[in-house]
Write an enzyme that holds these catalytic residues in place. Structure first.
Site, PDB file in Angstrom:
ATOM      1  N   ARG A  24       0.825  -1.217   0.000  1.00  0.00           N
ATOM      2  CA  ARG A  24       0.000   0.000   0.000  1.00  0.00           C
ATOM      3  C   ARG A  24       0.861   1.270   0.000  1.00  0.00           C
ATOM      4  NH1 ARG A  24      -5.550  -0.574   1.784  1.00  0.00           N
ATOM      5  NH2 ARG A  24      -6.204  -2.420   0.673  1.00  0.00           N
ATOM      6  N   ARG A  28      -3.928   6.843   0.243  1.00  0.00           N
ATOM      7  CA  ARG A  28      -4.455   8.094   0.792  1.00  0.00           C
ATOM      8  C   ARG A  28      -3.517   8.868   1.700  1.00  0.00           C
ATOM      9  NH1 ARG A  28     -10.041   5.273   2.163  1.00  0.00           N
ATOM     10  NH2 ARG A  28      -8.435   3.762   2.693  1.00  0.00           N
ATOM     11  N   ARG A  37      -7.707  11.262  -6.243  1.00  0.00           N
ATOM     12  CA  ARG A  37      -8.907  10.604  -5.701  1.00  0.00           C
ATOM     13  C   ARG A  37     -10.086  11.571  -5.529  1.00  0.00           C
ATOM     14  NH1 ARG A  37     -12.024   7.808  -4.388  1.00  0.00           N
ATOM     15  NH2 ARG A  37     -11.858   6.496  -2.551  1.00  0.00           N
ATOM     16  N   ASP A  73      -6.431  -3.558  -7.527  1.00  0.00           N
ATOM     17  CA  ASP A  73      -6.984  -4.099  -6.283  1.00  0.00           C
ATOM     18  C   ASP A  73      -7.292  -5.577  -6.481  1.00  0.00           C
ATOM     19  OD1 ASP A  73      -8.133  -2.854  -3.550  1.00  0.00           O
ATOM     20  OD2 ASP A  73      -9.249  -4.640  -4.132  1.00  0.00           O
ATOM     21  N   TYR A 149     -14.255 -12.572   0.393  1.00  0.00           N
ATOM     22  CA  TYR A 149     -15.005 -11.355   0.021  1.00  0.00           C
ATOM     23  C   TYR A 149     -16.244 -11.698  -0.799  1.00  0.00           C
ATOM     24  CZ  TYR A 149     -11.455  -8.145   1.754  1.00  0.00           C
ATOM     25  OH  TYR A 149     -10.617  -7.437   2.565  1.00  0.00           O
TER      26      TYR A 149
END
Ligand code: CP3
Length: 343
Positions: A24, A28, A37, A73, A149
């Site tokens: 990562r 952000r 973003r 992702d 998921y």
């Protein structure tokens, strides 16, 4: 030119300094990521190769890391499978057409990575032109983590529905895992063909399982993905968290590099895995919020446990957290590169 130190370390060759990158490393905590973003959703960034490439390059420029990881992702595949994916603000991933029965497994679409995920391969091609001597890592989720998921519908704490499928309806579980391991293998091989110089398989949540359940319900499927990727000759990193009791089985499943989280001391983890494989890790992402002297202690502890043995890639034990101070991340890169073992 000699081999970049990240790739050399994956092959357990000696390097001038320990290579370092961060899971990562795009995201952000970087202001230049937040600026993009503000205008585009996460999925839009992934699906626009020029943007995905730009966001991949941001941490390479800002931090001086030894590898780039493609911006994408592990859940993009859910879109291609017809499951449907959204990232709800502040809530993480939300999946739509969940898989609960054998019929649901049969209804999953077949996936041709070059056609259905062509935007990923397009980003890889752009990046290989731009990156020059910094290697590019491609990735996918491991079958268990992706299955969790698709069954749960989002992030989970207990993985109850996932485990209930294993225990109550093993036929559906094995059908789903067969489907996912085939698609994930194809996707990873397509990334390698497009130019990824190493790949990482993220089994982030596999530590929720006992060794016996891992062996019965997961190992053969992860093995298919990992071994097929290894057969291409590129380094394959096999990563999970909470895996202290699973490491021998993860080694059996495959990978030329095993990712360790911070819950196990690096030397102990490496000993369990065996020194015939490389290791990656394993700073606690929370340590990046610590004052510099404390952070340095953590970094030096890991490097001293690696003891100058070829085959250590410095990384976190899991991804960079939101609000991580960028200057601390940069400081870790310097600490790792400057470190010399006193012989
Ligand atoms: O820099 C990089 O590491 C490359 C890009 C990358 C992303 N996701 C982008 C992303 C990678 C390698 C991943 C892998 C991924 N995605 C994993 C495995 C690694 C891990 O952290 O365990 C998992 C479990 C996912 C699924 C996922 N994606 C979740 C649970 C979330 C929400 C959590 C969160 O942090 O908001 C995402 C969203 C996501 N994927 C972000 C990023 C940078 C968050 C930032 C955003 O919304 O803009």
């Amino acid at each position: 030119m000699s081999e970049p130190r990240f790739l050399a370390a994956c092959r357990r060759l000696p390097t001038d300094a320990t290579p370092v990158w961060f899971m990562r490393q795009a995201g952000r905590y970087l202001p230049e990521y937040r600026a993009i973003r503000e205008k585009c959703s996460l999925i839009e960034i992934c699906q626009r190769p020029e943007l995905a490439a730009e966001v991949t390059l941001q941490p390479v420029r800002a931090l001086g890391v030894d590898a780039a990881i493609l911006f994408a992702d592990i859940l993009l595949l859910a879109i291609s499978l017809g499951v449907g994916l959204e990232f709800a603000r502040g809530e993480g991933p939300v999946l739509q057409n969940l898989v609960r029965t054998i019929e649901d497994v049969r209804n999953l679409r077949s996936v041709n990575p070059e056609a259905d995920l062509g935007y990923v391969m397009a980003a890889i091609k752009i990046l290989r032109n731009e990156l020059k001597d910094i290697p590019l890592i491609g990735f996918c989720g491991a079958p268990f983590t992706v299955a969790s998921y698709i069954i749960e519908g989002g992030s989970s704490r207990e993985f109850l529905r996932t485990k209930m499928m294993m225990y109550s309806d093993p036929q559906t579980w094995h059908a789903l895992m067969t489907k996912l391991s085939g698609v994930l293998t194809d996707f990873l091989l397509a990334q390698i063909r497009a130019g990824a110089q190493a790949v990482q398989v993220f089994d982030s949540w596999v530590g929720a399982l006992s060794p016996a359940d891992y062996a019965a319900f997961v190992l053969p499927y992860s093995q298919q993905v990992l071994k097929n990727a290894e057969a291409t000759g590129v380094p394959v990193i096999h990563f999970g968290t909470n895996t202290a009791t699973l490491l021998p089985l993860m080694k059996e499943a495959g990978g030329s590099v095993i990712g360790l989280d911070w819950r196990i001391p690096l030397d102990k983890g490496w000993q369990v895995i065996g020194h015939d494989l490389a290791v990656q890790g394993n700073l606690d992402p929370a340590a990046l919020f610590a004052p510099l002297p404390e952070l340095r202690k953590h970094v030096h502890d890991i490097l001293s446990r690696a003891a100058g043995r070829p085959g250590h890639i410095f990384n976190l034990g899991h991804g960079i957290l939101q609000n991580t101070p960028v200057e601390k991340v940069r400081a870790v890169v310097e600490m790792v590169h400057e470190y010399r073992i006193d012989k």
